[in-house]
Each structure stands twice: as structure tokens, then as C-alpha cells.
Design a protein around this motif. Structure first.
Motif: not given
Length: 783
Positions: A163-170, A172-177, A222-228, A266-268
């Protein structure tokens, strides 16, 4: 607050320090001194050449210890003798010899804060929004738990973060955590890939259940997070392994050229190092002012507590019941009445929960009931699937057994036998599948049933192929027996219609074999294609069997024997079959030439299968278009050649040498019959032997001896004792010669000093005894 805080900026020559700093205190206040600390850490002018990592997890799970080992930081660690909270608020430190800002976040579910989950949610959201890599630290036994693995907290954090940061991430879809799950006390009993699958499924389920803004309804995790995922052994019981695995994990934070390097571009967050303090302060402000992170009402809290308590009590009894049948199912047994037991367990568990929890807040009651039902169904589903698998195997084994026993019984109709076994198999599975089904679930046994039908069909097809192969082999053996005598008889007669006889016999025998196959194939329910293939195989093998018999009868020794026999019948015997006694006046040369020429005419006849009747030329296939004549693998025309021209010439030369030998032998017999004793020699013999004959005739003693000798000779001839007497005489003579030789050798042998007594081998002694016994037996044998 530990660590040093300064008000100004660092000077260019100020040495780099690695002191930790509390950036958010216990009162949820963000410190403005982070700006100066960035300078003392030597990162003010780093630009984008830095990274941020944070750790998140339950209290006392070794988060600070892990960060100190990975990044060389100096966070306080827990005193294990007291088991109390160490990290309070949010701390930050620069990694040793690394451009990495490391955040140590207060642990969740601590007894110091109790039910105050406000700071837990805000610190988790702050860590998630500001860091590039969020390390989620949890024990192995917490995997699969909802509260233990902080899944409820993550759900709230994901929802507010979106809700807070999703639109901003959308934008710039290349930026993930990157969410890095570090599973502590990992012993390897459950493979890491299975734990990974469980956590991934839980996160996906949480994400799918989020209340997303309208414009982000279709977004995925997967649009916002990568898992390891990684696992670390016990820090105390496997200290050496723990330290080595931590060092391996550290390399993934350090080695930039590695393919599994964690700090990917992509995470920076693309915030310069001199502005990161303002960036974090802004994020904390948004987190603090967000009302979605506030605690629920007291009524909801009570409902959550009581519903969880009631659900746990109901699940405890349910788990004991389900556990009793887990081992038999896993062992491969089909548990009778398992479906009824599962339905009873499920209904009793829900009834127990409804009875005690329905009095509380309805929203919480229904939500917790859904969660309880999901846990119950997730526990029962493995039993359901296991029962289906076991039922599948049992029905398939029973089908195979019924088919095999039916075929052992003797006469049977294969199609009927398989049909009955299939019907029984499918009936048993359907009954078992319906019995184990639990109402109110989306489970289905039809998919497993389709797999069973496919396997049953495969088994039936394989059985039919095996039986067809056995039948073809039996027909082939009978064919070989039936074709052997006609072929052998035709090859021995060597007439010019020899191949017509062979191929007629082959066609008759093959027609019988095909009729036998078609009659038996009806009960196998074979398709036209299978019958065509089997008949083609039968014809090919029948032809090869014929060729094998022909090759046996036309081998070098056999064909030469046939040629010699044919030559002798025409050279040594006349047209009436009477042996010829050659006389000087007979035309031996003409007879020899005629017999040899007639015999040599047989070589081309034997060299190729070429019947006089052209309709028999391709007698192997039933039709000219049969696949056997056109097959690339089976060259039918080449099988018509018995032996090549080179071999024919070799046989002719070898036969000519044998024929010449017969001719020379006949010539010699003629010469020997020509040599006769002159007639005047008989007169000489009478004159010279007259006196001796008179002495024998007129002397009584000699005359009696002569009569006895003649009588004895007559008796021996009449009783056919000439052979035995000759054998006895030969045996006695041989024994006398051997005894004399042994005596002479012993007499003339040189004596030796202290020579040991040599005994004859046991075999020689036995042989001598047998010889003496044979001599005595023949001596006493009546004449």
C-alpha cells in the motif's frame, strides 16, 4: 545508546570506524545522528557503491551472532545462561572491510514486549522497505508453522508495504528486494528443497490473500521479491560445520563476480550514500504514521487468543488420531475404513471448535475456523493420496495375478480373461476411492483412476505381446519339425523339380501355421495391425527356418557327399542298379564322362532356389505386396542364393578330384582282374606235389589227422566261430608278447643302488586284470 554519536561531518583523514549505532530506539524514535555516523564509517563519498542488509526473525534465534560472523560487525549477542532480550530497537553497523550497512532488528515474539506487536510490525516494515537483502532467520522446526515462522507478521507487512511503496515499485519493476531465508539448526533430515517448497508455498499463499490496491490486483510476489534459501547447522553441536558454512555464505555477500552474488544491481535502492540517512528517516516517518499497523481492538485480541487456544486443543486430539494411521499408509497398506475415520476426525474437530469458539468475535471465529480447516485438510490429504496410491498398487498387482493365474489354468480365452480381471480391478479401485473421499474438500480420485486404467492397459498389452510371442515361437517349432523331413527328402533325391517339392511343402506347412495363428489370435483380441505384424514375423522366421534346414543339407561336406553318391550311382551301377565289374572291353571312359557330367549339372541346381513352376518363385509372402519382400531389414532375393559362383567352382573342383580318384580305382581293379595264373602252372603243381599227396592219403596217421582237421574246420565255419577264435588267438599272442617283453626288459635292465621299489600304477594293474579276465573267459567259452 551504545556506540559513538557525533554532530558534525567527518574530516577527509578521519580513520574509518566500525562502531555500531542505534538508529531507532525503544521509544520508536529515529536518531538524526546517522548522518554523521555515515561519514565516520567512511561511506559519505561512496556514491552508489554500498549495500544495505537487515535481519528479521524471532527473539533469541541468533540473529546478532549470524551478522557478526557474516559481516564482522560488533552487535551484542545473547547471554545464553539468562535467555533474555539483547537487541532493543534497530541497530546499524558497517561491515568490516565491506561497503555494507548492516541492520540488526529487535526480535519478534519477545516476552519483554508481550502482546505489544506494534514495534514488531513497524520495524519489520522499515527493514523490508529500506534494505536490499532482508535475512529472515528461523529455526528448522519453525518451517511450516504460521506464527512460529512469523507468517502472520509478514502478511501484515507485505500488505502495508504494497500500500505504501507498491506503486513506486510498480513504476520501476526492475527494483526488487531479496528475501534470504536462513534456516538454523538444519540437520538435513528434511531436504532443503522440501523446506524451500514449503516456505515458497506459504509466502505465495499469503501474497494471494493480501488486500491489494485496485491498480495492483494482478501483481505477483515475484514482481517485488526474489527468494533465496540456505541452511546452517547447530552452532554448538556442530560448531566447526557451522563456522565453515557461515564462511561459504559470507562469500556470496563478498564475491561480486560470483553467479550467486546476493547484492545484485536490481536490489539497490539507487540512493547515494550521503542521502541514505534522510531516505531511511523518511521511510520511518511513513511507517510511524500508518494506521494499518495499529493493534486490533481488545475484543478481537481476546477472540484471537481464545480461538487460537481452542483450535490448538482441537488440533492436538485430531493429530493423535491421524498419526495412528499415518505409518500404515506410508508403509504401503490399504487401510480399511480410512475414509470413514477421516470424515469422523474432521467433523469432530470442527464440532469441538465450533462449540467453544463460536461465542467470540465472528470475524475472528470464521477466519480461525478457515485456518483450522486448512490445517486439518492439509493433514488428511496425504492420507487420502497415500491411500489412493496404495489402492492403485494393490489393484494393479491383483490384476497381474489374476491374468497370470488364468493363463496357467490351461485353455483360456485371453480377451475374456483380461476383461474379467480389468473389470474386477476397476471396480475395487472405484469402491476404495469413493470410500476414502472426504466431503467438503476438492479432492478427487478420478485422476488416479485414469492412471490406473493406463497402467492396466499397458500390462494387458504386454501380456498379449508375450503370449503372442510364445504362440509364434511354438508355431515356429512345430513348423521346423514338419518341414524337416520333406526338405531333407527333396534335397537327397536331387531331381530337377527338387525346389518345386521344397517350396510346395513350405507353402503347405506355412499355410497351416498361419491358420493356427489366426485361430488362436481371435481369443487374444489382437488388432489387424498386430495380426499383420505377427504374420509377417512368422513368415520371415519360417523362411529363415527353411533356409537353415537347406543350409544344413547343402553344407560343404553334405553337398560333396550328395555329389559323390549321385556319381557312384551312375558310374558304379548300371541302369538296373547292379554293381558293375569292369572288363577290358567295357567303355569305362564314356561311362565316367557321362556320370561326371550328369553330376556336375546338380551344382547349379543346388546353388539357387529356382523352381520350375514360376508361381512358386515367391512363395514366402501371401501376396506380392507383402512387407516381407519390400523390407529393408530382410533382403528376400538374397536368401534365394544358396552358394555363390566362387563356392560353386570350388565344389566342382573338389568333386572332380573325388571323381578322378574313383576312376583310377576302377582302372586298377580292371588291371588286377586281367592278371591270371597260367594254366600250365596247375600241371606243375600236380606233378611236384603228387608224392606228398599220396603219403598223406595212404598213411593212416596222416589221413586221420587230415580228417580231424577238416571236421574241425567245418564245425568252426558252421558255428561262425572264426571271428572269436581269431580274437582269442590275437589276445593270447599279444599277452605272450607283452610278458616276454617285460621279462626281457627286467633281465637286461641295469641295476641301481638303493633304487626304490616301483609299483605299477593302479590303472595299469586294473587294465592287466581285465585283460587276463577276458583271456580266461574266451578260453573257457564253448565252441
Amino acid at each position: 545508546m551504545n556506540g559513538r554519536a557525533i554532530n558534525g561531518t567527518s574530516k577527509p583523514n578521519t580513520p574509518v570506524t566500525y562502531d555500531r549505532m542505534q538508529i531507532v530506539n525503544d521509544e520508536k524514535e529515529f536518531t538524526p545522528e546517522l548522518i554523521g555516523q555515515i561519514g565516520r564509517w567512511g561511506l559519505r563519498d561512496a556514491g552508489f557503491d554500498y549495500n544495505i542488509v537487515a535481519v528479521f526473525g524471532s527473539q533469541s534465534t541468533g540473529k546478532s551472532t549470524l551478522l557478526n560472523r557474516l559481516f564482522g560487525t560488533s552487535f551484542d549477542v545473547m547471554d545464553e545462561t539468562q535467555r533474555r532480550q539483547t537487541t532493543k530497537g534497530i541497530w546499524m553497523c558497517r561491515g568490516k572491510d565491506m561497503n555494507v550497512l548492516v541492520m540488526d532488528v529487535e526480535g519478534t515474539d519477545g516476552r519483554e514486549r508481550g502482546e505489544d506487536q506494534d514495534f514488531e510490525r513497524k520495524s519489520a516494515l522499515f527493514s523490508l522497505a529500506s534494505s536490499e537483502v532482508l535475512i529472515i532467520n528461523l529455526w528448522e522446526h519453525q518451517v511450516g508453522l504460521y506464527q512460529g515462522a512469523n507468517m502472520g507478521l509478514l502478511k501484515t507487512v507485505f500488505e502495508v508495504n504494497l500500500s505504501l511503496f507498491g506503486k513506486k515499485s510498480a513504476e520501476a519493476t526492475s527494483q526488487r528486494t531479496l528475501l534470504l531465508f536462513v534456516i538454523r539448526d538444519f540437520i538435513g533430515t528434511t531436504p532443503l528443497v522440501n523446506l524451500q517448497a514449503t516456505l515458497t508455498a506459504d509466502l505465495t499463499k499469503i501474497w494471494d490473500s493480501l488486500s491489494k490496491p485496485k491498480e495492483l490486483q494482478g501483481c505477483k510476489l515475484s514482481d517485488y521479491f526474489d527468494l533465496a534459501f540456505t541452511g546452517l547447522p547447530h552452532k554448538v553441536w556442530a560448531a566447526d560445520k557451522f563456522e565453515s558454512d557461515v564462511q561459504v555464505l559470507r562469500k556470496r555477500f563478498v564475491q561480486k563476480d560470483s553467479s550467486d552474488y546476493f547484492f545484485k544491481p536490481a536490489y539497490h535502492k539507487r540512493i547515494p550514500a550521503d542521502g541514505v540517512a534522510f531516505y531511511m528517516e523518511g521511510i520511518w516517518e511513513q511507517v510511524q504514521n500508518n494506521k494499518d499497523l495499529d493493534l486490533p481492538t481488545q475484543q478481537e485480541l481476546l477472540a484471537q487468543f481464545r480461538c487460537d487456544e481452542i483450535s490448538t486443543a482441537a488440533l492436538a486430539e485430531f493429530s493423535e488420531q491421524a498419526k495412528s494411521q499415518k505409518r500404515p499408509v506410508e508403509a504401503g497398506r490399504v487401510v480399511e475404513g480410512l475414509g470413514q475415520m477421516m470424515r469422523t476426525w474432521r467433523s469432530d474437530t470442527l464440532a469441538r471448535y465450533d462449540r467453544d469458539a463460536s461465542r467470540y468475535h465472528q470475524g475472528v471465529y470464521k477466519r480461525k475456523r478457515t485456518d483450522l480447516l486448512a490445517v486439518v485438510d492439509s493433514t488428511l490429504q496425504p492420507l487420502f493420496l497415500g491411500q489412493l496410491k496404495n489402492l492403485h498398487k494393490a489393484c494393479l498387482v491383483a490384476f497381474k495375478r489374476d491374468v497370470v493365474e488364468g493363463m496357467k489354468a490351461g485353455e483360456y480365452d485371453f480377451a475374456e480373461l483380461v476383461g474379467k480381471a480389468r473389470a474386477t480391478c476397476e471396480k475395487n479401485f472405484v469402491e476404495g476411492g469413493k470410500e476414502v473421499l472426504v466431503e467438503g474438500t476438492t479432492w478427487s480420485w478420478e485422476e488416479e483412476f485414469e492412471l490406473l486404467k493406463e497402467e492396466v492397459q499397458l500390462v494387458a498389452d504386454q501380456s498379449r505381446k508375450d503370449e503372442t510371442k510364445k504362440m509364434v515361437n511354438l508355431i515356429e517349432r512345430n513348423f521346423k519339425k514338419q518341414i524337416a523331413e520333406p526338405v531333407e527328402l527333396a534335397l537327397n533325391t536331387a531331381t530337377f523339380d527338387m525346389w518345386d517339392k521344397v517350396l510346395r511343402a513350405f507353402r503347405e506347412t506355412l499355410d497351416k501355421a498361419e491358420s493356427t495363428y489366426l485361430a488362436k489370435a481371435k481369443s487374444f483380441n489382437c488388432t489387424e495391425e498386430e495380426n499383420a505384424h505377427a504374420l509377417a514375423t512368422l513368415r520371415q522366421r519360417a523362411w529363415l527356418a527353411l533356409r537353415a534346414k537347406i543350409d544344413e543339407g547343402t553344407a560343404d561336406t553334405a553337398i560333396l557327399a550328395k555329389l559323390r553318391t549321385h556319381f557312384e550311382e551312375r558310374f558304379r551301377y548300371d541302369e538296373h542298379g547292379v554293381p558293375r565289374v569292369w572288363k577290358p572291353e567295357d567303355d569305362m571312359d564314356g561311362a565316367f564322362k557321362k556320370a561326371k557330367d550328369q553330376t556336375l549339372e546338380l551344382v547349379p541346381l543346388y546353388s539357387k532356389i529356382s523352381p520350375k513352376d514360376t508361381s512358386l518363385e515367391y512363395t514366402l509372402p501371401s501376396e506380392p505386396s507383402d512387407s516381407l519382400t519390400n523390407s529393408d531389414e530382410f533382403d528376400f532375393p538374397s536368401t534365394l542364393i544358396i552358394f555363390s559362383e566362387t563356392k560353386s567352382l570350388d565344389l566342382i573342383n573338389r568333386f572332380r578330384r573325388d571323381a578322378d580318384a574313383y576312376y583310377v580305382e576302377a582302372k586298377r581293379s580292371t588291371v588286377s582282374s586281367i592278371a591270371q595264373i597260367p594254366y600250365w602252372m596247375y600241371g606243375v603243381l600236380v606233378v611236384l606235389g603228387w608224392n606228398e599227396a599220396m603219403i598223406v592219403l595212404f598213411n593212416p596217421l596222416y589221413f586221420v589227422a587230415l580228417l580231424l582237421a577238416l571236421a574241425t574246420a567245418y564245425t568252426v565255419l558252421k558255428l561262425h566261430l572264426v571271428g572269436p577264435l581269431m580274437q582269442i588267438t590275437k589276445t593270447i599272442g599279444g599277452e605272450v608278447q607283452r610278458q616276454a617283453t617285460d621279462r626281457l626288459r627286467e633281465h637286461f635292465a641295469q641295476p641301481t643302488l638303493a633304487e626304490p621299489v616301483r609299483t605299477r600304477p593302479l590303472e595299469d594293474a586294473l587294465e592287466d586284470d581285465e585283460m587276463r579276465h577276458e583271456v580266461r573267459r574266451r578260453r573257457v567259452q564253448p565252441l
